[in-house]
Each structure stands twice: as structure tokens, then as C-alpha cells.
Design a protein around this motif. Structure first.
Motif, mmCIF file in Angstrom:
data_model
loop_
_atom_site.group_PDB
_atom_site.id
_atom_site.type_symbol
_atom_site.label_atom_id
_atom_site.label_comp_id
_atom_site.label_asym_id
_atom_site.label_seq_id
_atom_site.Cartn_x
_atom_site.Cartn_y
_atom_site.Cartn_z
ATOM 1 N N ALA A 31 -19.353 -1.195 -35.320
ATOM 2 C CA ALA A 31 -19.284 -0.962 -33.867
ATOM 3 C C ALA A 31 -20.565 -0.324 -33.341
ATOM 4 O O ALA A 31 -20.561 0.778 -32.793
ATOM 5 C CB ALA A 31 -18.077 -0.097 -33.548
ATOM 6 N N CYS A 32 -21.684 -1.049 -33.455
ATOM 7 C CA CYS A 32 -22.961 -0.446 -33.037
ATOM 8 C C CYS A 32 -23.050 -0.292 -31.526
ATOM 9 O O CYS A 32 -23.698 0.644 -31.034
ATOM 10 C CB CYS A 32 -24.130 -1.263 -33.573
ATOM 11 N N LEU A 33 -22.402 -1.158 -30.756
ATOM 12 C CA LEU A 33 -22.473 -1.036 -29.302
ATOM 13 C C LEU A 33 -21.597 0.098 -28.792
ATOM 14 O O LEU A 33 -21.986 0.834 -27.880
ATOM 15 C CB LEU A 33 -22.093 -2.352 -28.636
ATOM 16 N N LEU A 34 -20.418 0.259 -29.363
ATOM 17 C CA LEU A 34 -19.572 1.375 -28.951
ATOM 18 C C LEU A 34 -20.260 2.704 -29.253
ATOM 19 O O LEU A 34 -20.249 3.626 -28.421
ATOM 20 C CB LEU A 34 -18.209 1.300 -29.635
ATOM 21 N N GLU A 35 -20.869 2.794 -30.416
ATOM 22 C CA GLU A 35 -21.557 4.041 -30.753
ATOM 23 C C GLU A 35 -22.805 4.225 -29.894
ATOM 24 O O GLU A 35 -23.161 5.356 -29.550
ATOM 25 C CB GLU A 35 -21.918 4.057 -32.242
ATOM 26 N N THR A 36 -23.449 3.142 -29.521
ATOM 27 C CA THR A 36 -24.575 3.219 -28.598
ATOM 28 C C THR A 36 -24.106 3.698 -27.227
ATOM 29 O O THR A 36 -24.750 4.542 -26.591
ATOM 30 C CB THR A 36 -25.249 1.836 -28.500
ATOM 31 N N ALA A 37 -22.971 3.163 -26.773
ATOM 32 C CA ALA A 37 -22.417 3.600 -25.489
ATOM 33 C C ALA A 37 -22.020 5.072 -25.539
ATOM 34 O O ALA A 37 -22.216 5.818 -24.570
ATOM 35 C CB ALA A 37 -21.210 2.739 -25.119
ATOM 36 N N ARG A 38 -21.478 5.502 -26.666
ATOM 37 C CA ARG A 38 -21.091 6.909 -26.809
ATOM 38 C C ARG A 38 -22.316 7.824 -26.752
ATOM 39 O O ARG A 38 -22.293 8.886 -26.117
ATOM 40 C CB ARG A 38 -20.346 7.118 -28.134
ATOM 41 N N ALA A 39 -23.399 7.383 -27.398
ATOM 42 C CA ALA A 39 -24.614 8.205 -27.443
ATOM 43 C C ALA A 39 -25.457 8.068 -26.173
ATOM 44 O O ALA A 39 -26.278 8.943 -25.875
ATOM 45 C CB ALA A 39 -25.455 7.827 -28.660
ATOM 46 N N GLY A 40 -25.268 6.962 -25.455
ATOM 47 C CA GLY A 40 -26.075 6.725 -24.266
ATOM 48 C C GLY A 40 -27.458 6.170 -24.561
ATOM 49 O O GLY A 40 -28.305 6.076 -23.676
ATOM 50 N N ARG A 41 -27.692 5.774 -25.786
ATOM 51 C CA ARG A 41 -28.988 5.220 -26.214
ATOM 52 C C ARG A 41 -28.732 4.340 -27.437
ATOM 53 O O ARG A 41 -27.695 4.471 -28.095
ATOM 54 C CB ARG A 41 -29.953 6.341 -26.593
ATOM 55 N N PRO A 42 -29.654 3.427 -27.752
ATOM 56 C CA PRO A 42 -29.450 2.553 -28.913
ATOM 57 C C PRO A 42 -29.280 3.342 -30.198
ATOM 58 O O PRO A 42 -30.061 4.252 -30.491
ATOM 59 C CB PRO A 42 -30.723 1.697 -28.941
ATOM 60 N N VAL A 43 -28.252 2.982 -30.951
ATOM 61 C CA VAL A 43 -27.919 3.682 -32.195
ATOM 62 C C VAL A 43 -27.807 2.662 -33.333
ATOM 63 O O VAL A 43 -27.161 1.626 -33.178
ATOM 64 C CB VAL A 43 -26.579 4.434 -32.055
ATOM 65 N N LYS A 44 -28.429 2.956 -34.451
ATOM 66 C CA LYS A 44 -28.237 2.171 -35.666
ATOM 67 C C LYS A 44 -27.212 2.892 -36.518
ATOM 68 O O LYS A 44 -27.421 4.044 -36.912
ATOM 69 C CB LYS A 44 -29.550 2.006 -36.433
ATOM 70 N N SER A 104 -14.624 4.123 -22.166
ATOM 71 C CA SER A 104 -15.093 3.658 -20.861
ATOM 72 C C SER A 104 -16.597 3.880 -20.742
ATOM 73 O O SER A 104 -17.149 4.804 -21.326
ATOM 74 C CB SER A 104 -14.371 4.412 -19.741
ATOM 75 N N ASN A 105 -17.260 3.019 -19.992
ATOM 76 C CA ASN A 105 -18.701 3.129 -19.794
ATOM 77 C C ASN A 105 -19.001 4.305 -18.868
ATOM 78 O O ASN A 105 -18.567 4.334 -17.720
ATOM 79 C CB ASN A 105 -19.240 1.828 -19.195
ATOM 80 N N ARG A 106 -19.763 5.269 -19.360
ATOM 81 C CA ARG A 106 -20.148 6.433 -18.559
ATOM 82 C C ARG A 106 -21.662 6.569 -18.460
ATOM 83 O O ARG A 106 -22.174 7.637 -18.109
ATOM 84 C CB ARG A 106 -19.545 7.702 -19.168
ATOM 85 N N HIS A 107 -22.387 5.503 -18.756
ATOM 86 C CA HIS A 107 -23.850 5.568 -18.712
ATOM 87 C C HIS A 107 -24.320 5.752 -17.267
ATOM 88 O O HIS A 107 -23.699 5.265 -16.321
ATOM 89 C CB HIS A 107 -24.447 4.291 -19.295
#
Length: 402
Positions: free
Chosen positions: A264-277, A4-7
């Protein structure tokens, strides 16, 4: 995987620049542009009541982009639109007058376009769109393709007269190479992903996709309650989610971003709360979605209006292709490429999981909207995965289509 989006930006208004890019006014400009395209026609909306009953939801509607502008993919809306907009803008500056879409056939505008070269990296579909747009206005195109792009897809790009430049490595490597070479040769990069300092043109690409949403809202009997859209760098997901949020406001649907588990770069970005490569691993069958770093513009939109992020496995994607090719009962058959049915794969997985159903509010009254983002853009690959060639897949509507 479901998240779920928690940003902290979740449920906040869109950034003003993104709100302008994805606005109704901007979408109307795209639709006006399409009226001047010789092979433009709204793509069909398919209704699948038998599938909806199986998934225990009220309705499933699929926008079938396999018929879009002769390219067989929603990408036809983005790259070509950006190219044509950029030619109009450059011609307006150089000629000292407003250049409209209707002026693109004039000799003075085509002379300006002939001196312009548009470059991009692609998994296949975006490159075809950029190449087609360049051909339409008399410009040149240089398309960078990585090793994972099939010969069939490369040939489809080359048919529009584009120069093909092969790059070793992944899609992200081809993006970097395209930017470097274009800067050295004074070419214009028309990318569907964005990075620091490069946002406007990817925004125009996303703006092109809004026409698909406008069509769907006119075709749907009622606005959807849930939307599942697949993502690579996130451009189409952000365009759909952002435009729906602007048009529907408090009535906007629950929006789920669906990605390959292997990219899954967007899911991992959402998990980290910032852009992730993320690290490049085993290739995914969902070739058009094999991206390892999100678009910054897309993430800026999705962190505000996406409700959840989820992944699907290889078998889920292929299963969705086969389910659409061999429908049950009166449901229409749909030709969906390897990435085309990924939104459906996400819905199937979410509908089967009690926790996801509760988290998303999926029930027998839910009206789900999906997008088949591509048809069989690689027919041989499609036949291998589905067990039958795309031409053999029935397209009967049986009164179920809009």
C-alpha cells in the motif's frame, strides 16, 4: 484500512502539465491512434444489478478490460501508445516533416523505428504492451522481469519478439535495473512509473488509459457517483481520476484508490503527505499491484482528486474473482485476474462498513463504476484461485451489458 484524503492540495486544480496530459484533446488523440489498430474495439461495460442490490447501492457498472487489444489488460492502452508516439516524434524530427499514425507502415519511418530499442520493467501486463507496440512499428523491445513474474506471463511477453532480462528482487529493483541498463545502451525507457527528471513518458502511458474512460462515459447511462480503482504505482488510478475531474468538473464522482494491504505505497504516501517507499514484505496475490513506491506523476494527480485511499486483504481479492466468475441471478459472469477485481473488493469492503459508507456517501442511490483491469493473463493461476479455468466461466450478458 481506510484513509480520507487530507492533503493540502486536495480539491486544487490539476497541475497544468497533468491537465494537458489527461485532457479531452489528448484522449481524442489516443482514440484516433486506436482506430488504426487492427484488433481495436471498445471493451464492454457490464451491469450487475443483483450485486448492486446485495451491496445496497443503486448500480454497479464494470468496464471489462479483459478484452483489450488481444492482451487481456488495460495496460495494452498505455505502453504501446507511448512507444508509437515516441517513434512518430523521432521520425518527425529526423525526416523534417510531421509523421502521422497512418505513416508508420512507410519504409522510411520503419527504418528509423528499426534502430530504436524500448525498455521497461514489468509485472507482466505493461511489458506485453511495450513489446506489442515495438513489434507493431518494427522496433526492438527489452523487457526486465523480476522473480515474482510467472513463467506464463514471461512467455506471453516473449511471444512479441522481446528480449527478456531477468532481475533478482522486486518490481522496484527491476525498474532501477531497466533505467541503468537502458542509459548505458542508449535504449528508451517506457515506464509506467515516474521519478525525478523522468515524467513525460509515464505521462504518455497514463494518457493512453484515458481512452478507456472516454469509452466508459459514452457507455454509462449516467455519470457515476462513485469510482473505485485499484493501484500499484498509481498510473491508472490517476489517469481515470484526473480525466473524470477534467470532464465532469463539480459533478465528478467520489474517487477511491484501492491497494493490496501488503503493498500500500499510495495509502502510506497519503498518510505521510509525501512520496513514501515502503518495505518489501510478504508477496501479494495481487501480482500486478505489488509496488512499493508510487509514481510521482500519479501522486501529483491523486493528491488533488482522490477522495480516499483504502486497502484490501488477500482473501478479499480472491473473493472478488470468485464472485465475478460465479455471479448471482441475471448478473453476467466476468473473468477477472488476480488484480482485475480489486476495485470490486474495495467496494465490497466499503459497502459493508458503516463508517466507510458514511465517509463516502454510499447509499441506495449511488452509481458505482469499477474497472476489471485484467482478465486471466495467467490462466493456470486463475484456475487455481477460482476453482475453474477461465474458458469455463460463462460470459452471457442477458441484456445487462453495453
Amino acid at each position: 484500512m481506510f484513509l480520507s484524503n487530507r492533503h493540502s492540495d486536495y480539491h486544487m486544480p490539476l497541475d497544468p502539465a497533468d491537465a494537458e496530459t489527461l485532457s479531452v484533446k489528448a484522449a481524442e488523440d489516443v482514440e484516433r491512434h486506436l482506430l488504426h489498430r487492427a484488433n481495436h474495439a471498445p471493451t464492454p461495460l457490464r451491469t450487475l444489478p443483483i450485486l448492486a442490490a446485495e451491496l445496497r447501492v443503486g448500480a454497479v457498472h464494470i468496464k471489462d478490460e479483459g478484452f483489450r487489444l488481444g492482451l487481456g489488460s488495460f495496460k495494452a492502452l498505455g505502453g504501446s501508445y507511448a512507444v508509437i508516439r515516441l517513434v512518430r516524434e523521432d521520425a518527425s524530427r529526423r525526416l523534417g516533416r510531421a509523421v502521422d499514425i497512418a505513416d508508420l507502415r512507410s519504409a522510411d519511418v520503419r527504418a528509423i523505428a528499426a534502430g530504436m530499442t524500448f525498455a521497461c520493467a514489468t509485472d507482466g501486463n505493461h511489458g506485453r504492451s511495450v513489446a506489442q507496440g515495438a513489434q507493431l512499428v518494427g522496433a526492438k523491445a527489452a523487457i526486465f522481469v523480476h522473480g515474482g513474474v510467472s513463467d506464463e506471463r514471461v512467455a506471453a511477453i516473449a511471444r512479441f519478439g522481446a528480449e527478456i532480462i531477468r532481475v533478482a528482487g522486486t518490481y522496484d529493483d527491476s525498474v532501477a535495473e531497466a533505467a541503468q541498463v537502458a542509459a548505458a545502451r542508449n535504449w528508451i525507457v517506457v515506464s509506467d512509473t515516474s521519478w525525478p527528471g523522468y515524467e513525460r513518458i509515464p505521462g504518455l502511458v497514463m494518457q493512453g488509459y484515458t481512452a478507456m474512460v472516454r469509452e466508459a462515459l459514452r457507455q454509462l447511462p449516467r455519470p457515476p457517483t462513485h469510482v473505485f480503482v485499484q493501484a500499484g504505482v498509481g498510473g491508472v488510478a490517476a489517469a481515470v481520476a484526473g480525466h473524470l475531474a477534467l470532464v465532469l468538473g463539480d459533478r465528478r464522482p467520489t474517487f477511491v484508490v484501492v491497494e493490496p494491504a501488503r503493498a500500500a505505497c499510495l495509502l502510506e504516501t497519503a498518510r505521510a503527505g509525501r512520496p513514501v517507499k515502503i518495505e518489501h514484505g510478504e508477496p501479494t496475490v495481487m501480482a500486478m499491484l505489488e509496488c512499493y513506491e508510487p509514481s510521482l506523476v500519479a501522486w501529483r494527480v491523486l493528491r488533488r482528486v482522490a477522495d480516499a485511499f483504502m486497502t484490501v486483504d488477500e482473501d478479499d481479492a480472491v473473493g472478488a474473482m470468485r464472485r465475478l466468475a460465479r455471479p448471482a441471478g441475471s448478473d453476467p459472469a466476468i473473468v477477472a485476474g488476480e488484480s482485475g477485481g480489486v476495485g470490486l473488493a474495495g467496494l465490497v469492503c466499503a459497502a459493508a462498513d458503516p463508517g466507510s459508507r458514511v465517509a463516502l456517501g454510499l447509499d441506495e442511490a449511488s452509481r458505482v463504476f469499477l474497472i476489471n483491469t485484467e482478465g486471466a493473463t495467467d490462466p493456470e493461476r486463475y484456475a487455481d484461485l477460482v476453482g475453474m479455468p477461465p474458458d469455463d466461466v460463462a460470459t452471457t450478458t442477458k441484456g445487462a451489458d453495453a
